[in-house]
Design a protein around this motif. Structure first.
Motif, PDB file in Angstrom:
ATOM      1  N   THR A   1       0.839  -1.201   0.000  1.00  0.00           N
ATOM      2  CA  THR A   1       0.000   0.000   0.000  1.00  0.00           C
ATOM      3  C   THR A   1       0.872   1.248   0.000  1.00  0.00           C
ATOM      4  O   THR A   1       1.817   1.358   0.782  1.00  0.00           O
ATOM      5  CB  THR A   1      -0.938   0.001   1.211  1.00  0.00           C
ATOM      6  OG1 THR A   1      -1.804  -1.144   1.116  1.00  0.00           O
ATOM      7  CG2 THR A   1      -1.790   1.253   1.258  1.00  0.00           C
ATOM      8  N   GLU A   2       0.543   2.174  -0.902  1.00  0.00           N
ATOM      9  CA  GLU A   2       1.320   3.408  -1.042  1.00  0.00           C
ATOM     10  C   GLU A   2       0.386   4.606  -1.118  1.00  0.00           C
ATOM     11  O   GLU A   2      -0.753   4.503  -1.591  1.00  0.00           O
ATOM     12  CB  GLU A   2       2.186   3.353  -2.304  1.00  0.00           C
ATOM     13  CG  GLU A   2       3.261   2.272  -2.265  1.00  0.00           C
ATOM     14  CD  GLU A   2       4.062   2.222  -3.557  1.00  0.00           C
ATOM     15  OE1 GLU A   2       5.223   2.661  -3.535  1.00  0.00           O
ATOM     16  OE2 GLU A   2       3.528   1.758  -4.573  1.00  0.00           O
ATOM     17  N   ILE A   3       0.873   5.734  -0.647  1.00  0.00           N
ATOM     18  CA  ILE A   3       0.150   7.004  -0.741  1.00  0.00           C
ATOM     19  C   ILE A   3       0.773   7.833  -1.857  1.00  0.00           C
ATOM     20  O   ILE A   3       2.003   7.969  -1.920  1.00  0.00           O
ATOM     21  CB  ILE A   3       0.229   7.776   0.590  1.00  0.00           C
ATOM     22  CG1 ILE A   3      -0.337   6.929   1.735  1.00  0.00           C
ATOM     23  CG2 ILE A   3      -0.516   9.103   0.496  1.00  0.00           C
ATOM     24  CD1 ILE A   3      -0.041   7.493   3.115  1.00  0.00           C
ATOM     25  N   TYR A   4      -0.070   8.374  -2.738  1.00  0.00           N
ATOM     26  CA  TYR A   4       0.432   9.198  -3.838  1.00  0.00           C
ATOM     27  C   TYR A   4      -0.119  10.621  -3.728  1.00  0.00           C
ATOM     28  O   TYR A   4      -1.275  10.825  -3.313  1.00  0.00           O
ATOM     29  CB  TYR A   4       0.016   8.605  -5.185  1.00  0.00           C
ATOM     30  CG  TYR A   4       0.759   7.333  -5.545  1.00  0.00           C
ATOM     31  CD1 TYR A   4       2.056   7.379  -6.052  1.00  0.00           C
ATOM     32  CD2 TYR A   4       0.154   6.089  -5.377  1.00  0.00           C
ATOM     33  CE1 TYR A   4       2.731   6.213  -6.389  1.00  0.00           C
ATOM     34  CE2 TYR A   4       0.826   4.926  -5.712  1.00  0.00           C
ATOM     35  CZ  TYR A   4       2.115   4.995  -6.215  1.00  0.00           C
ATOM     36  OH  TYR A   4       2.778   3.846  -6.540  1.00  0.00           O
ATOM     37  N   ASP A   5       0.695  11.574  -4.110  1.00  0.00           N
ATOM     38  CA  ASP A   5       0.285  12.988  -4.118  1.00  0.00           C
ATOM     39  C   ASP A   5      -0.448  13.309  -5.414  1.00  0.00           C
ATOM     40  O   ASP A   5      -0.017  14.156  -6.210  1.00  0.00           O
ATOM     41  CB  ASP A   5       1.507  13.898  -3.954  1.00  0.00           C
ATOM     42  CG  ASP A   5       2.079  13.829  -2.557  1.00  0.00           C
ATOM     43  OD1 ASP A   5       1.294  13.814  -1.595  1.00  0.00           O
ATOM     44  OD2 ASP A   5       3.317  13.750  -2.428  1.00  0.00           O
ATOM     45  N   THR A   6      -1.539  12.612  -5.626  1.00  0.00           N
ATOM     46  CA  THR A   6      -2.388  12.875  -6.782  1.00  0.00           C
ATOM     47  C   THR A   6      -3.823  12.575  -6.389  1.00  0.00           C
ATOM     48  O   THR A   6      -4.067  11.714  -5.536  1.00  0.00           O
ATOM     49  CB  THR A   6      -1.980  12.015  -8.004  1.00  0.00           C
ATOM     50  OG1 THR A   6      -2.858  12.316  -9.100  1.00  0.00           O
ATOM     51  CG2 THR A   6      -2.076  10.534  -7.702  1.00  0.00           C
ATOM     52  N   ALA A   7      -4.749  13.275  -6.982  1.00  0.00           N
ATOM     53  CA  ALA A   7      -6.157  13.069  -6.633  1.00  0.00           C
ATOM     54  C   ALA A   7      -6.736  11.820  -7.290  1.00  0.00           C
ATOM     55  O   ALA A   7      -7.750  11.288  -6.837  1.00  0.00           O
ATOM     56  CB  ALA A   7      -6.979  14.294  -7.035  1.00  0.00           C
ATOM     57  N   ASN A   8      -6.095  11.356  -8.365  1.00  0.00           N
ATOM     58  CA  ASN A   8      -6.690  10.260  -9.138  1.00  0.00           C
ATOM     59  C   ASN A   8      -5.566   9.469  -9.811  1.00  0.00           C
ATOM     60  O   ASN A   8      -4.984   9.929 -10.793  1.00  0.00           O
ATOM     61  CB  ASN A   8      -7.658  10.830 -10.170  1.00  0.00           C
ATOM     62  CG  ASN A   8      -8.494   9.766 -10.856  1.00  0.00           C
ATOM     63  OD1 ASN A   8      -8.395   8.575 -10.563  1.00  0.00           O
ATOM     64  ND2 ASN A   8      -9.315  10.201 -11.792  1.00  0.00           N
TER      65      ASN A   8
ATOM     66  N   GLN B   1     -16.474  15.780  -7.914  1.00  0.00           N
ATOM     67  CA  GLN B   1     -15.644  16.841  -7.335  1.00  0.00           C
ATOM     68  C   GLN B   1     -15.082  16.428  -5.984  1.00  0.00           C
ATOM     69  O   GLN B   1     -13.961  16.815  -5.621  1.00  0.00           O
ATOM     70  CB  GLN B   1     -16.468  18.129  -7.188  1.00  0.00           C
ATOM     71  CG  GLN B   1     -15.630  19.349  -6.851  1.00  0.00           C
ATOM     72  CD  GLN B   1     -14.578  19.658  -7.903  1.00  0.00           C
ATOM     73  OE1 GLN B   1     -14.851  19.596  -9.109  1.00  0.00           O
ATOM     74  NE2 GLN B   1     -13.356  19.977  -7.469  1.00  0.00           N
ATOM     75  N   GLN B   2     -15.836  15.622  -5.219  1.00  0.00           N
ATOM     76  CA  GLN B   2     -15.359  15.167  -3.915  1.00  0.00           C
ATOM     77  C   GLN B   2     -14.051  14.391  -4.059  1.00  0.00           C
ATOM     78  O   GLN B   2     -13.118  14.557  -3.273  1.00  0.00           O
ATOM     79  CB  GLN B   2     -16.418  14.281  -3.253  1.00  0.00           C
ATOM     80  CG  GLN B   2     -16.018  13.806  -1.860  1.00  0.00           C
ATOM     81  CD  GLN B   2     -16.940  12.724  -1.324  1.00  0.00           C
ATOM     82  OE1 GLN B   2     -17.690  12.104  -2.070  1.00  0.00           O
ATOM     83  NE2 GLN B   2     -16.869  12.492  -0.016  1.00  0.00           N
ATOM     84  N   LEU B   3     -13.963  13.567  -5.085  1.00  0.00           N
ATOM     85  CA  LEU B   3     -12.742  12.797  -5.342  1.00  0.00           C
ATOM     86  C   LEU B   3     -11.573  13.728  -5.646  1.00  0.00           C
ATOM     87  O   LEU B   3     -10.464  13.539  -5.149  1.00  0.00           O
ATOM     88  CB  LEU B   3     -12.992  11.822  -6.498  1.00  0.00           C
ATOM     89  CG  LEU B   3     -11.866  10.851  -6.865  1.00  0.00           C
ATOM     90  CD1 LEU B   3     -12.452   9.510  -7.275  1.00  0.00           C
ATOM     91  CD2 LEU B   3     -11.008  11.385  -8.002  1.00  0.00           C
TER      92      LEU B   3
ATOM     93  N   VAL C   1      -4.721   6.583  -2.022  1.00  0.00           N
ATOM     94  CA  VAL C   1      -4.079   5.406  -1.446  1.00  0.00           C
ATOM     95  C   VAL C   1      -4.327   4.229  -2.378  1.00  0.00           C
ATOM     96  O   VAL C   1      -5.468   3.942  -2.751  1.00  0.00           O
ATOM     97  CB  VAL C   1      -4.626   5.085  -0.036  1.00  0.00           C
ATOM     98  CG1 VAL C   1      -3.896   3.876   0.557  1.00  0.00           C
ATOM     99  CG2 VAL C   1      -4.481   6.301   0.876  1.00  0.00           C
ATOM    100  N   VAL C   2      -3.243   3.571  -2.738  1.00  0.00           N
ATOM    101  CA  VAL C   2      -3.278   2.497  -3.738  1.00  0.00           C
ATOM    102  C   VAL C   2      -2.673   1.236  -3.144  1.00  0.00           C
ATOM    103  O   VAL C   2      -1.635   1.288  -2.480  1.00  0.00           O
ATOM    104  CB  VAL C   2      -2.499   2.930  -4.998  1.00  0.00           C
ATOM    105  CG1 VAL C   2      -2.231   1.763  -5.914  1.00  0.00           C
ATOM    106  CG2 VAL C   2      -3.264   4.028  -5.743  1.00  0.00           C
ATOM    107  N   SER C   3      -3.325   0.085  -3.359  1.00  0.00           N
ATOM    108  CA  SER C   3      -2.807  -1.199  -2.872  1.00  0.00           C
ATOM    109  C   SER C   3      -2.618  -2.171  -4.020  1.00  0.00           C
ATOM    110  O   SER C   3      -3.559  -2.427  -4.781  1.00  0.00           O
ATOM    111  CB  SER C   3      -3.775  -1.816  -1.846  1.00  0.00           C
ATOM    112  OG  SER C   3      -3.908  -1.008  -0.712  1.00  0.00           O
ATOM    113  N   LYS C   4      -1.406  -2.701  -4.130  1.00  0.00           N
ATOM    114  CA  LYS C   4      -1.147  -3.815  -5.050  1.00  0.00           C
ATOM    115  C   LYS C   4      -1.409  -5.113  -4.302  1.00  0.00           C
ATOM    116  O   LYS C   4      -0.976  -5.280  -3.165  1.00  0.00           O
ATOM    117  CB  LYS C   4       0.297  -3.773  -5.554  1.00  0.00           C
ATOM    118  CG  LYS C   4       0.588  -2.602  -6.468  1.00  0.00           C
ATOM    119  CD  LYS C   4       2.047  -2.595  -6.915  1.00  0.00           C
ATOM    120  CE  LYS C   4       2.325  -1.409  -7.835  1.00  0.00           C
ATOM    121  NZ  LYS C   4       3.760  -1.319  -8.211  1.00  0.00           N
TER     122      LYS C   4
END
Length: 376
Positions: A259-266, A296-298, A305-308
């Motif tokens: 699991t990683e956190i990315y500085d992007t909204a999508n 817009q909420q997204l 947060v993304v999980s492989k």
């Protein structure tokens, strides 16, 4: 007289639903869980304002109005529509198999063209079988859907999921494959589907509201003491573990996550992207915010947060996820079920206790049936 009517081993969906329904009937329950949190595999951790499914993606879906109304009486569900995408060597395909998939695969634009292409490939599979029944998953899948879709969208994903070649897996694992001759990416046929608003922790908290719970409490280590507390036991752990593995160990598949956190909204534009190429080590990537955030909420949530997800063979000390439903394990599970059938005051329920793959809605329905049989 004992202190509790029911000792419930495990606070996952089965145990929590049973506790809720028993409490409504005036029964006193004690729920125990060996983990430090409630909810079993439904547990979510809030990271950067996003409910992260710690044990894999869970999407509630059902056509049973009684089940849907019950869970919505605990917490309101949103209308999340599951529309996964498959990535094969960088090319994207819609799932389940529908007209979008067939257009992406062959360039066909009408149902007649798609059906003709499918029938052509099914015929090739029938000729290869030369009148005999399929002997493995590969032969069964090609008979149902043809070589192209099997090779690109089924083979690699399935072999990663089960850790075995498709030619070694039994044919009955794929008895049918959904094929839709419409441009519809909604994965489920069910009338109702969604995610609890605020996450699955709210569902579990609602189910267990007013029920006594003990965390970090291992049934196996405190069995005699705990059993003495209640008239009956509801057991949701592994059935072979309950019996001390006396007949042998059942096999499971388990899942691990990066699991990683990315500085992007999508990050990937979808909650679920399957990676069907055998050369990619993970089976899918989950972007958790898409389950509960839309429009817009997204975009207003600046991180994601993304999980492989990696599928591996279960070993002691790991969390068991999926029963290995081959003939060897099913025969052993039947022997354990025969032992369980002779227990007077023990109810076995859920994926591990019944050694059966369950979606969430059938779990709730199963609890309804058991509660009714208990006269509650």
């Amino acid at each position: 007289m004992k202190q509790y009517d029911y000792l419930i081993v495990g606070s996952g969906l089965f145990g929590s639903t049973f506790a809720c329904m028993a409490k409504r009937q005036g029964k006193k329950c004690l729920v125990i869980d060996k983990r430090p949190q409630l909810g079993g595999n439904l547990y979510c951790e809030n990271i950067e304002g996003i409910n992260v499914h710690q044990y894999g993606a869970h999407i509630f879906h059902t056509s049973n109005k009684e089940v849907w109304d019950f869970v919505n009486s605990i917490v309101e569900f949103n209308r999340y529509t599951n529309s996964p995408v498959a990535n094969y060597k960088g090319k994207l395909y819609n799932l389940p198999f529908n007209m979008n998939t067939f257009y992406q695969m062959w360039g066909v634009t009408t149902p007649l063209e798609a059906e003709a292409k499918l029938e052509e490939q099914r015929t090739e599979a029938k000729v290869a079988l030369n009148g005999r029944e399929p002997e493995n998953l590969e032969e069964q899948a090609q008979l149902l859907i043809g070589k192209d879709i099997y090779e690109i969208l089924i083979k690699g994903y399935t072999e990663k999921q089960w850790g075995r070649s498709c030619t070694e897996l039994p044919a009955f694992i794929i008895r049918r494959l959904p094929v839709r001759m419409v441009f519809d990416n909604n994965y489920f046929n069910d009338k109702y589907q969604g995610i609890p608003i605020g996450g699955y922790n709210k569902l579990i908290a609602g189910l267990l509201n007013g029920v006594e719970c003990r965390l970090n409490c291992d049934f196996g280590e405190n069995r005699e003491e705990l059993t003495a507390l209640a008239d009956k036991i509801v057991y949701t752990g592994a059935i072979d573990e309950f019996y001390g593995y006396r007949l042998g160990r059942l096999q499971y598949r388990t899942v691990s996550f990066e699991t990683e956190i990315y500085d992007t909204a999508n990050y990937q534009g979808n909650a679920v992207v399957n990676y069907t190429d055998r050369g990619v080590p993970y089976t899918r990537i989950i972007e958790h915010k898409h389950f509960e955030m839309f429009g817009q909420q997204l975009l207003d949530c600046p991180k994601t947060v993304v999980s492989k997800e990696y599928s591996t063979e279960w070993k002691p000390g790991m969390e068991p996820y999926y029963p290995v439903n081959d003939t060897l394990n099913n025969d052993l599970a039947d022997k354990y079920r025969a032992l369980a059938a002779h227990e007077k005051d023990i109810i076995f329920g859920g994926r591990l206790a019944e050694y059966k793959y369950y979606d969430m809605a059938p779990i709730v329905k199963r609890v309804f049936e058991i509660v009714k049989s208990q006269g509650l």
